[in-house]
Design a protein around this motif. Sequence first.
Motif, short mmCIF file in Angstrom:
data_model
loop_
_atom_site.label_atom_id
_atom_site.label_comp_id
_atom_site.label_asym_id
_atom_site.label_seq_id
_atom_site.Cartn_x
_atom_site.Cartn_y
_atom_site.Cartn_z
N ASP A 117 0.84 -1.21 0.00
CA ASP A 117 0.00 0.00 0.00
C ASP A 117 0.88 1.26 0.00
O ASP A 117 0.66 2.19 -0.77
CB ASP A 117 -0.89 0.07 1.26
N CYS A 118 1.85 1.25 0.90
CA CYS A 118 2.72 2.43 1.04
C CYS A 118 3.46 2.71 -0.26
O CYS A 118 3.47 3.84 -0.75
CB CYS A 118 3.73 2.21 2.16
N ASP A 119 4.09 1.66 -0.81
CA ASP A 119 4.86 1.85 -2.04
C ASP A 119 3.95 2.35 -3.16
O ASP A 119 4.34 3.20 -3.96
CB ASP A 119 5.51 0.53 -2.47
N HIS A 120 2.75 1.81 -3.19
CA HIS A 120 1.81 2.20 -4.24
C HIS A 120 1.43 3.68 -4.12
O HIS A 120 1.42 4.41 -5.11
CB HIS A 120 0.57 1.32 -4.17
N ILE A 121 1.14 4.12 -2.91
CA ILE A 121 0.73 5.53 -2.72
C ILE A 121 1.89 6.46 -3.07
O ILE A 121 1.70 7.48 -3.73
CB ILE A 121 0.22 5.76 -1.28
N VAL A 122 3.10 6.06 -2.67
CA VAL A 122 4.26 6.89 -3.04
C VAL A 122 4.41 6.95 -4.55
O VAL A 122 4.66 8.01 -5.13
CB VAL A 122 5.56 6.35 -2.38
N SER A 123 4.21 5.82 -5.21
CA SER A 123 4.37 5.83 -6.67
C SER A 123 3.28 6.68 -7.33
O SER A 123 3.55 7.37 -8.32
CB SER A 123 4.40 4.40 -7.24
N LEU A 124 2.08 6.66 -6.78
CA LEU A 124 1.03 7.55 -7.32
C LEU A 124 1.42 9.02 -7.16
O LEU A 124 1.24 9.83 -8.07
CB LEU A 124 -0.31 7.31 -6.59
N ALA A 125 1.98 9.32 -5.99
CA ALA A 125 2.37 10.71 -5.73
C ALA A 125 3.51 11.13 -6.65
O ALA A 125 3.53 12.26 -7.14
CB ALA A 125 2.77 10.88 -4.26
#
Length: 474
Positions: A117-125
Motif C-alpha cells: 500500500d505504502c509503495d503504491h501511494i508513493v508511486s502515485l504521488a
Amino acid sequence: MNSMGKMATKFDHLIVVFATISLLTISAFPSPTLSENQDAEVVGSSTADAEVDQCVGDDCRHDRSYYVANLPLYQVPGVEVGHKQEMELAPGQFFTVITRSLRPLLFEIPHFLSNEDCDHIVSLAKKKELFNSTTLEDLEEYDEEAEEIDMEMEELFKGLDEDKNGFLDIEEIINSLEVAHGGFFSPNDIRQMYKDLHMDHDGDDMLNVKEFVALNETSIREWMDERTSNSGANKIRHSKQTWLQQTTTDNPVLRALRERVIKLTRLPRNVIEYSEQLQVVYYEVGGHYHAHYDSEDREIGPNITCGQMGFNYTDHTNMTYRLCRYMTILYYLNDVEDGGETAFPVANNETFTVETLRAAGNRLYDLSSHCLDSNVVVKPEKGKAVMWYNHYVDGETGWIGDMDNYTLHGGCDVHRGTKWIANNWINVADTPEQQAAFDKYMTDVYRKEKEEGEGQEVHGCRRRARRRCGKLGH
Ligand code: OGA
Ligand code: CA
Ligand code: FE2
C-alpha cells in the motif's frame, strides 16, 4: 494586521489547502470488495451506537440517510496511555490501536497500511508533480499587505507591541515576521538580521518607534526570502506535497484505505467522503514542519464558519471560512533512516495553558532544535498510522466543539534518508444541519457529474480566514 503578533494564533492560519476534487473519474465506481466489508463488527470499543453501514456498491459513497441521528460524534475511547484495542476494520483484518495520549486523544496504529500500500501511494504521488509546501500567502495578497505596512507603520508598531511598553522585543518581532513571511526564526536569527540590515541602531535588542519606522520593508523581505529558500531551516514547513483523489477514484488501495478509515472512525460515510482528499508529503534531509495546529478554532474571528475545499458549508459561493478538521489521520509511507518523528510538544502536559505556550516562546514550536523535548514523540515507521482529534466534542450539542490546544504538533527534521507521509483530514461543519446541507450539495454535485459524464475541477483555496480564495493553480 492587528492579529499579527498573537502567539496563540501564530500558526493557526498558515496551512495551505489545495484539495482538488477531480470529478473526471466519477462515472466508474467500483468495487465489489468494498461492499462486502460493510457489516464487519468493530471490536474493542466501549461506546455503543456505532454506525451500521449498510449501503452497497455505488450508493455507498452518496448515502446521506443517517448521520444527523447519530450524536454525539464518535470518538475512539482512549481509556489510558498505553491501552491497546483490537479492531476488525475489514473482514478478517485486525488492527491494534494503541493510545499514546489522552490530551490530546491520540492513537498509533502499526501496520495500518501494508508495505505494498505504502509503495503504491508513493508511486502515485511521484507520478504527479510535487509542489513546495507553503504556508505563505500568495504574492498578490502579500503585496497588498506590504502596501498597508508602508502606510501605517506607526499603527502597525502599536499593534505589534503586545505588552505595550513602547518597544518591540525580539519575541514580538519574531511573531510578526513569521506570520507575514512564513518563516521560522530564532532570536539569534533576528539579531543577525538586525546586524545585516542595520536595524537596531542603539544595540539594545529592541526596536523603538523610530527604528521601526525607518525599516525598509523590501530589504527585510529579501533577507527573509533568502533565509527561507536556501537552507530551509527557517521555513515553518519545508517539504513538497501533492494531493490524491480518494472520493472519486477507482484505485483499490485508496478506496480500501478510505473504507478502513470509515470503520476506524465510525463517522458517517459522507463525512469522510466529502472531507479533503489525501495529501501526500515528501521531506528530504533538513525537511520538517514546525509545530502547528491542523485545524482552526472559533476564536479566529466572529461569524467565520467552517468550510473546506474552497466552499463554505452554508454559502457555497462564499470562500471565506475557517478549516474545521475534526480529526487527523497521518500515515508513514516509508522508514526514515534518522529523524522525521512526529512530535506533540504539549501533549499530556498538566500545566499547559496558552500562557505557558506564550512564555515558552519559540522553544515549543521549534522542532528542529527541540524535537525530543516533546512530551509525545512518534517514530515514523512504514505503514503506521497516527490518529488524533483536533477538536473536542461539545457536551451539549454532541457536535464538533472547541479546538484542543494540546494537539499542537509537527514533523521533526529528517536527519538521514527521506520521509513520505500522507494526511487524511476529516472535516466537519459547524452544526449537523450545515453538515446535512453541505452533504446534500456535494451529493448533488457528484450525482450530476456522474449523469452528465462531465469533468469539473473544484480548486481548494488557502485556508486563511477573512480572505477570499483566489484563483490558485497548484
Ligand atoms: C502535517 C504534519 C507531521 C509529520 O503534515 O500537517 O503535521 O510528521 N506532519 O510530517
Ligand atoms: Ca533598539
Ligand atoms: Fe499537522
